[in-house]
Write a protein that holds these residues in place. Structure first.
Motif, PDB file in Angstrom:
ATOM      1  N   GLY A   1       0.819  -1.217   0.000  1.00 32.66           N
ATOM      2  CA  GLY A   1       0.000   0.000   0.000  1.00 32.66           C
ATOM      3  C   GLY A   1       0.844   1.254   0.000  1.00 32.66           C
ATOM      4  N   ASN A   2       1.894   1.266   0.799  1.00 33.29           N
ATOM      5  CA  ASN A   2       2.790   2.424   0.824  1.00 33.29           C
ATOM      6  C   ASN A   2       3.479   2.619  -0.520  1.00 33.29           C
ATOM      7  OD1 ASN A   2       2.327   3.367   3.406  1.00 33.29           O
ATOM      8  ND2 ASN A   2       3.981   2.202   4.316  1.00 33.29           N
TER       9      ASN A   2
ATOM     10  N   ILE B   1       6.266  11.611  -0.203  1.00 32.03           N
ATOM     11  CA  ILE B   1       6.784  10.413  -0.870  1.00 32.03           C
ATOM     12  C   ILE B   1       7.987   9.856  -0.106  1.00 32.03           C
ATOM     13  CG2 ILE B   1       7.977   9.614  -2.951  1.00 32.03           C
ATOM     14  CD1 ILE B   1       6.085  11.499  -4.525  1.00 32.03           C
ATOM     15  N   ALA B   2       8.876  10.731   0.352  1.00 29.57           N
ATOM     16  CA  ALA B   2      10.040  10.268   1.122  1.00 29.57           C
ATOM     17  C   ALA B   2       9.589   9.564   2.403  1.00 29.57           C
ATOM     18  CB  ALA B   2      10.955  11.443   1.446  1.00 29.57           C
ATOM     19  N   GLY B   3       8.628  10.150   3.100  1.00 28.18           N
ATOM     20  CA  GLY B   3       8.110   9.524   4.317  1.00 28.18           C
ATOM     21  C   GLY B   3       7.506   8.168   4.043  1.00 28.18           C
ATOM     22  N   ARG B   4       6.757   8.084   2.954  1.00 26.50           N
ATOM     23  CA  ARG B   4       6.136   6.818   2.579  1.00 26.50           C
ATOM     24  C   ARG B   4       7.159   5.785   2.122  1.00 26.50           C
ATOM     25  NH1 ARG B   4       0.863   5.228   3.510  1.00 26.50           N
ATOM     26  NH2 ARG B   4      -0.102   7.075   4.380  1.00 26.50           N
ATOM     27  N   MET B   5       8.298   6.233   1.620  1.00 27.17           N
ATOM     28  CA  MET B   5       9.336   5.290   1.186  1.00 27.17           C
ATOM     29  C   MET B   5      10.129   4.745   2.374  1.00 27.17           C
ATOM     30  SD  MET B   5      10.646   6.993  -2.356  1.00 27.17           S
ATOM     31  CE  MET B   5      11.720   5.641  -2.794  1.00 27.17           C
ATOM     32  N   ILE B   6      10.226   5.502   3.434  1.00 25.65           N
ATOM     33  CA  ILE B   6      10.926   5.049   4.637  1.00 25.65           C
ATOM     34  C   ILE B   6      10.104   3.973   5.347  1.00 25.65           C
ATOM     35  CG2 ILE B   6      11.714   5.756   6.948  1.00 25.65           C
ATOM     36  CD1 ILE B   6      12.291   8.551   5.688  1.00 25.65           C
ATOM     37  N   GLN B   7       8.795   4.121   5.361  1.00 28.20           N
ATOM     38  CA  GLN B   7       7.935   3.232   6.138  1.00 28.20           C
ATOM     39  C   GLN B   7       7.991   1.757   5.736  1.00 28.20           C
ATOM     40  OE1 GLN B   7       3.998   5.007   6.528  1.00 28.20           O
ATOM     41  NE2 GLN B   7       4.969   7.023   6.613  1.00 28.20           N
ATOM     42  N   PRO B   8       8.040   1.396   4.449  1.00 24.65           N
ATOM     43  CA  PRO B   8       8.125  -0.040   4.129  1.00 24.65           C
ATOM     44  C   PRO B   8       9.364  -0.728   4.711  1.00 24.65           C
ATOM     45  CG  PRO B   8       7.445   1.180   2.191  1.00 24.65           C
ATOM     46  CD  PRO B   8       7.826   2.191   3.247  1.00 24.65           C
ATOM     47  N   ALA B   9      10.494  -0.032   4.729  1.00 22.72           N
ATOM     48  CA  ALA B   9      11.702  -0.621   5.330  1.00 22.72           C
ATOM     49  C   ALA B   9      11.463  -0.904   6.806  1.00 22.72           C
ATOM     50  CB  ALA B   9      12.894   0.322   5.141  1.00 22.72           C
ATOM     51  N   ALA B  10      10.788   0.028   7.467  1.00 24.10           N
ATOM     52  CA  ALA B  10      10.477  -0.163   8.891  1.00 24.10           C
ATOM     53  C   ALA B  10       9.543  -1.356   9.087  1.00 24.10           C
ATOM     54  CB  ALA B  10       9.846   1.106   9.452  1.00 24.10           C
ATOM     55  N   TRP B  11       8.509  -1.441   8.242  1.00 26.70           N
ATOM     56  CA  TRP B  11       7.550  -2.543   8.386  1.00 26.70           C
ATOM     57  C   TRP B  11       8.212  -3.893   8.117  1.00 26.70           C
ATOM     58  CZ3 TRP B  11       3.706  -1.547  11.228  1.00 26.70           C
ATOM     59  CH2 TRP B  11       3.058  -0.321  11.192  1.00 26.70           C
TER      60      TRP B  11
ATOM     61  N   VAL C   1       2.417   1.662  -3.451  1.00 28.98           N
ATOM     62  CA  VAL C   1       1.418   2.116  -4.426  1.00 28.98           C
ATOM     63  C   VAL C   1       1.137   3.602  -4.229  1.00 28.98           C
ATOM     64  CG1 VAL C   1      -1.020   1.935  -5.087  1.00 28.98           C
ATOM     65  CG2 VAL C   1       0.362  -0.136  -4.820  1.00 28.98           C
ATOM     66  N   SER C   2       1.007   4.040  -2.977  1.00 28.61           N
ATOM     67  CA  SER C   2       0.753   5.467  -2.741  1.00 28.61           C
ATOM     68  C   SER C   2       1.929   6.320  -3.195  1.00 28.61           C
ATOM     69  CB  SER C   2       0.415   5.738  -1.265  1.00 28.61           C
ATOM     70  OG  SER C   2       1.520   5.537  -0.443  1.00 28.61           O
ATOM     71  N   VAL C   3       3.134   5.813  -3.046  1.00 29.78           N
ATOM     72  CA  VAL C   3       4.311   6.532  -3.550  1.00 29.78           C
ATOM     73  C   VAL C   3       4.216   6.680  -5.063  1.00 29.78           C
ATOM     74  CG1 VAL C   3       6.796   6.316  -3.953  1.00 29.78           C
ATOM     75  CG2 VAL C   3       5.878   5.969  -1.662  1.00 29.78           C
ATOM     76  N   ALA C   4       3.865   5.599  -5.752  1.00 31.77           N
ATOM     77  CA  ALA C   4       3.760   5.660  -7.213  1.00 31.77           C
ATOM     78  C   ALA C   4       2.667   6.633  -7.643  1.00 31.77           C
ATOM     79  CB  ALA C   4       3.479   4.266  -7.768  1.00 31.77           C
ATOM     80  N   VAL C   5       1.526   6.593  -6.970  1.00 35.33           N
ATOM     81  CA  VAL C   5       0.423   7.493  -7.317  1.00 35.33           C
ATOM     82  C   VAL C   5       0.829   8.944  -7.084  1.00 35.33           C
ATOM     83  CG1 VAL C   5      -1.898   8.221  -6.645  1.00 35.33           C
ATOM     84  CG2 VAL C   5      -1.383   5.792  -6.967  1.00 35.33           C
TER      85      VAL C   5
END
Length: 179
Positions: free
Chosen positions: A18-19, A43-53, A21-25
């Protein structure tokens, strides 16, 4: 639904997808008035979150140092960058950015020093996230001409904060059992 069972890893995988996809959108979204900084921050914030998850999903397979501590620290900073993006949509405000950065840094330090049990870690992580997302909520609703989209987004962040407050309460009452 009977027979439907989602394990934690499946939920985290869905969040990661989901993160991304939201980055791409958002990356494809046309920027208004050439003010791209908030979008880039989001976008940067959303890109950091998948690594954390991903690190959080690997709990029990990799040391807590990486899964819990580094994972949550990355999550705090991903949420902080997302909050900063939402907070500066209508103009640059360095004081607000410093406040958001302080919440993430202090929250991380508290997590690393006081997060001795799983319950304490859940409570601290939830409280730091509440502080960040309440800041985002207030920024969204303080705009003089608040749109329906801003109201809905603020409501979603607000509801998430209420859920996290309940999660904090449960974690503090669990006496170290909740992970």
């Amino acid at each position: 639904m009977p027979g439907l069972s989602l394990d934690l890893r499946t939920v985290i995988l869905l969040i990661v997808v989901g993160n991304l996809v939201s980055v791409a959108v958002l990356a494809a979204y046309p920027h208004i008035n050439r003010r791209e900084r908030p979008y880039r921050l989001f976008i940067a914030g959303r890109m950091i979150q998948p690594a954390a998850w991903v690190l959080l999903a690997l709990r029990r397979e990799i040391p807590d140092l990486y899964s819990a501590y580094v994972g949550n620290t990355l999550l705090f900073f991903g949420f902080a960058v997302e909050t900063a993006a939402l907070s500066i949509l209508d103009g640059e405000d360095r004081k607000k950015e410093r406040l958001i950065a302080c919440i993430a840094v202090i929250g991380s330090l508290v997590f690393w020093t006081l997060g001795d049990t799983p319950g304490q870690r859940v409570a601290i992580a939830s409280l730091v996230t509440i502080a960040l997302f309440c800041t985002a909520t207030m920024s969204l609703i303080r705009h003089p001409a608040i749109s329906t989209l801003r109201k809905m987004l603020a409501a979603l962040y607000g509801i998430f904060c209420v859920v996290l407050a309940f999660r904090t309460w449960v974690a503090l009452r669990s006496h170290g059992e909740m992970g």
